[in-house]
Scaffold this active site. Structure first.
Site, PDB file in Angstrom:
ATOM      1  N   ASN A  10       0.866  -1.185   0.000  1.00  0.00           N
ATOM      2  CA  ASN A  10       0.000   0.000   0.000  1.00  0.00           C
ATOM      3  C   ASN A  10       0.901   1.232   0.000  1.00  0.00           C
ATOM      4  O   ASN A  10       1.527   1.549   1.008  1.00  0.00           O
ATOM      5  CB  ASN A  10      -0.885  -0.049   1.260  1.00  0.00           C
ATOM      6  CG  ASN A  10      -1.745   1.189   1.414  1.00  0.00           C
ATOM      7  OD1 ASN A  10      -1.808   2.031   0.516  1.00  0.00           O
ATOM      8  ND2 ASN A  10      -2.400   1.304   2.561  1.00  0.00           N
ATOM      9  N   TRP A  11       0.939   1.906  -1.153  1.00  0.00           N
ATOM     10  CA  TRP A  11       1.845   3.064  -1.280  1.00  0.00           C
ATOM     11  C   TRP A  11       1.263   4.317  -0.615  1.00  0.00           C
ATOM     12  O   TRP A  11       1.935   5.351  -0.579  1.00  0.00           O
ATOM     13  CB  TRP A  11       2.137   3.350  -2.759  1.00  0.00           C
ATOM     14  CG  TRP A  11       2.914   2.265  -3.459  1.00  0.00           C
ATOM     15  CD1 TRP A  11       3.384   1.089  -2.924  1.00  0.00           C
ATOM     16  CD2 TRP A  11       3.324   2.256  -4.840  1.00  0.00           C
ATOM     17  NE1 TRP A  11       4.044   0.352  -3.879  1.00  0.00           N
ATOM     18  CE2 TRP A  11       4.024   1.044  -5.066  1.00  0.00           C
ATOM     19  CE3 TRP A  11       3.157   3.144  -5.901  1.00  0.00           C
ATOM     20  CZ2 TRP A  11       4.563   0.713  -6.320  1.00  0.00           C
ATOM     21  CZ3 TRP A  11       3.696   2.816  -7.155  1.00  0.00           C
ATOM     22  CH2 TRP A  11       4.391   1.615  -7.347  1.00  0.00           C
ATOM     23  N   LYS A  12       0.013   4.232  -0.171  1.00  0.00           N
ATOM     24  CA  LYS A  12      -0.647   5.376   0.486  1.00  0.00           C
ATOM     25  C   LYS A  12      -0.491   6.647  -0.362  1.00  0.00           C
ATOM     26  O   LYS A  12      -0.583   6.590  -1.576  1.00  0.00           O
ATOM     27  CB  LYS A  12      -0.100   5.542   1.900  1.00  0.00           C
ATOM     28  CG  LYS A  12      -0.199   4.260   2.706  1.00  0.00           C
ATOM     29  CD  LYS A  12      -0.002   4.461   4.161  1.00  0.00           C
ATOM     30  CE  LYS A  12      -0.029   3.118   4.864  1.00  0.00           C
ATOM     31  NZ  LYS A  12       0.018   3.221   6.297  1.00  0.00           N
ATOM     32  N   HIS A  95      -9.542   0.626   5.189  1.00  0.00           N
ATOM     33  CA  HIS A  95      -8.249   0.849   5.847  1.00  0.00           C
ATOM     34  C   HIS A  95      -8.446   1.728   7.077  1.00  0.00           C
ATOM     35  O   HIS A  95      -9.266   2.649   7.063  1.00  0.00           O
ATOM     36  CB  HIS A  95      -7.270   1.505   4.869  1.00  0.00           C
ATOM     37  CG  HIS A  95      -5.859   1.471   5.373  1.00  0.00           C
ATOM     38  ND1 HIS A  95      -5.398   2.358   6.313  1.00  0.00           N
ATOM     39  CD2 HIS A  95      -4.837   0.621   5.108  1.00  0.00           C
ATOM     40  CE1 HIS A  95      -4.131   2.057   6.588  1.00  0.00           C
ATOM     41  NE2 HIS A  95      -3.770   1.009   5.869  1.00  0.00           N
ATOM     42  N   GLU A  97      -6.793   4.073   8.245  1.00  0.00           N
ATOM     43  CA  GLU A  97      -6.584   5.515   8.045  1.00  0.00           C
ATOM     44  C   GLU A  97      -7.842   6.175   7.491  1.00  0.00           C
ATOM     45  O   GLU A  97      -8.049   7.373   7.671  1.00  0.00           O
ATOM     46  CB  GLU A  97      -5.365   5.743   7.130  1.00  0.00           C
ATOM     47  CG  GLU A  97      -4.074   5.502   7.898  1.00  0.00           C
ATOM     48  CD  GLU A  97      -2.904   5.042   7.064  1.00  0.00           C
ATOM     49  OE1 GLU A  97      -2.950   5.142   5.829  1.00  0.00           O
ATOM     50  OE2 GLU A  97      -1.930   4.542   7.668  1.00  0.00           O
ATOM     51  N   GLU A 167      -5.233  -5.753  10.527  1.00  0.00           N
ATOM     52  CA  GLU A 167      -4.254  -4.700  10.764  1.00  0.00           C
ATOM     53  C   GLU A 167      -4.547  -4.027  12.102  1.00  0.00           C
ATOM     54  O   GLU A 167      -5.384  -3.106  12.163  1.00  0.00           O
ATOM     55  CB  GLU A 167      -4.329  -3.652   9.659  1.00  0.00           C
ATOM     56  CG  GLU A 167      -4.053  -4.201   8.283  1.00  0.00           C
ATOM     57  CD  GLU A 167      -3.487  -3.132   7.355  1.00  0.00           C
ATOM     58  OE1 GLU A 167      -2.372  -3.325   6.884  1.00  0.00           O
ATOM     59  OE2 GLU A 167      -4.143  -2.106   7.153  1.00  0.00           O
ATOM     60  N   GLY A 173       2.270   1.746  10.908  1.00  0.00           N
ATOM     61  CA  GLY A 173       3.163   2.901  10.782  1.00  0.00           C
ATOM     62  C   GLY A 173       3.831   3.287  12.090  1.00  0.00           C
ATOM     63  O   GLY A 173       4.416   4.368  12.208  1.00  0.00           O
ATOM     64  N   SER A 213       3.438  -2.665  10.317  1.00  0.00           N
ATOM     65  CA  SER A 213       4.891  -2.634  10.446  1.00  0.00           C
ATOM     66  C   SER A 213       5.567  -3.947  10.047  1.00  0.00           C
ATOM     67  O   SER A 213       6.521  -4.396  10.689  1.00  0.00           O
ATOM     68  CB  SER A 213       5.295  -2.231  11.875  1.00  0.00           C
ATOM     69  OG  SER A 213       4.772  -0.949  12.184  1.00  0.00           O
ATOM     70  N   GLY A 234       2.781  -1.358   4.326  1.00  0.00           N
ATOM     71  CA  GLY A 234       2.776   0.073   4.071  1.00  0.00           C
ATOM     72  C   GLY A 234       4.189   0.563   3.795  1.00  0.00           C
ATOM     73  O   GLY A 234       4.718   0.421   2.686  1.00  0.00           O
ATOM     74  N   GLY A 235       4.817   1.137   4.814  1.00  0.00           N
ATOM     75  CA  GLY A 235       6.128   1.778   4.670  1.00  0.00           C
ATOM     76  C   GLY A 235       7.160   0.954   3.911  1.00  0.00           C
ATOM     77  O   GLY A 235       7.860   1.474   3.028  1.00  0.00           O
TER      78      GLY A 235
END
Ligand code: PEP
Length: 251
Positions: A10-12, A95, A97, A167, A173, A213, A234-235
């Protein structure tokens, strides 16, 4: 039959046209066999570009959201058909977020799941508890509610088009990862819910990713748990080396 592992990045709201193209090309070059299913989810403006870069590769394209209508006066929104049209195979829905930052509720997420499935997009549905909910021992009831509401009306015969991403919000994150045991416990709970709501065969076919993470160092141990079928990353999906190391950890 063993479930195939599925790793999605997920490049957000990161990358540019140039950096996204370079990242997609490097990922595609590193995914050389079909042992693990792989997808990346670029921001909306780059979906068509990245889909073009990835055409003919083993890497699928996912959107990070959609609006549950075919078309209409919905300024700023994007329909499932548009996502299919530009080459998306998957869409990430629910998600945290969006749930916590933008106030998305389970009922609205349900409309999105229905719209995605109807349009032919496969769904990655995110669920997870906050730290406060975990500390109050409410994890299972939160997950149950999120799944029950978001999947209302879902046809179990389409289970192969659904991925659940567990998640825990406190692990996204933050650098804090659920331990393999903590994650496995919730994954087994989710599969148990699918068994009760549907049947043994559908539950066994359900792909359940872990997200929070995930990095090269912890991926293999997490994904070796019996009910962890891959990762939503993610990251660590923003660098080809770390993302490909996670994919390798799933093989
Ligand atoms: C995510 O946003 O889905 C996620 C898991 O992020 P990170 O890997 O950065 O924790």
């Amino acid at each position: 039959m063993a479930r195939q592992k599925f790793v999605a990045g997920n490049w957000k709201m990161f990358t540019s046209a140039a950096s996204g193209r370079a990242l997609a090309r490097a990922v595609a070059a590193g995914v050389t066999d079909d042992r693990v299913r792989v997808a990346v989810a670029p921001p909306y403006p780059y979906l068509a570009l990245i889909a073009e870069c990835l055409a003919g590769s083993r890497v699928g394209v996912a959107a990070q959201n959609l609006y549950p209508a075919h078309e209409g006066a919905f300024t700023g929104e994007v329909s499932p058909e548009m996502l299919k049209d530009v080459g998306c195979k998957y869409v990430i829905l629910g998600h945290s977020e969006r749930r916590h930052g933008l106030g998305e509720r389970n009922e609205f997420i349900n409309l999105k799941v229905r719209a995605a499935i109807d349009a032919g997009l496969d769904v990655i549905l995110c669920v997870g508890e906050t730290l406060e909910e975990r500390e109050k021992d409410h994890t299972q009831q939160i997950i149950w509610r999120q799944l029950y509401d978001a999947l209302a009306g879902f046809d179990r015969a389409l289970v192969h088009r659904l991925t659940i991403a567990y998640e825990p919000v406190w692990a996204i994150g933050t650098g804090r990862t659920a331990t393999p045991d903590q994650a496995q416990e919730v994954h087994a709970y989710i599969r148990g819910l699918a068994r009760k709501a549907w049947d043994e065969q559908s539950a066994a076919a359900l792909t359940i990713q872990y997200g929070g993470s995930v990095k090269a160092e912890n991926a293999r141990e997490l994904m070796s748990q019996p009910d962890i079928d891959g990762a939503l990353v993610g990251g660590a999906s923003l660098k080809p080396e770390s993302f490909l190391a996670i994919v390798a950890g799933a093989a």
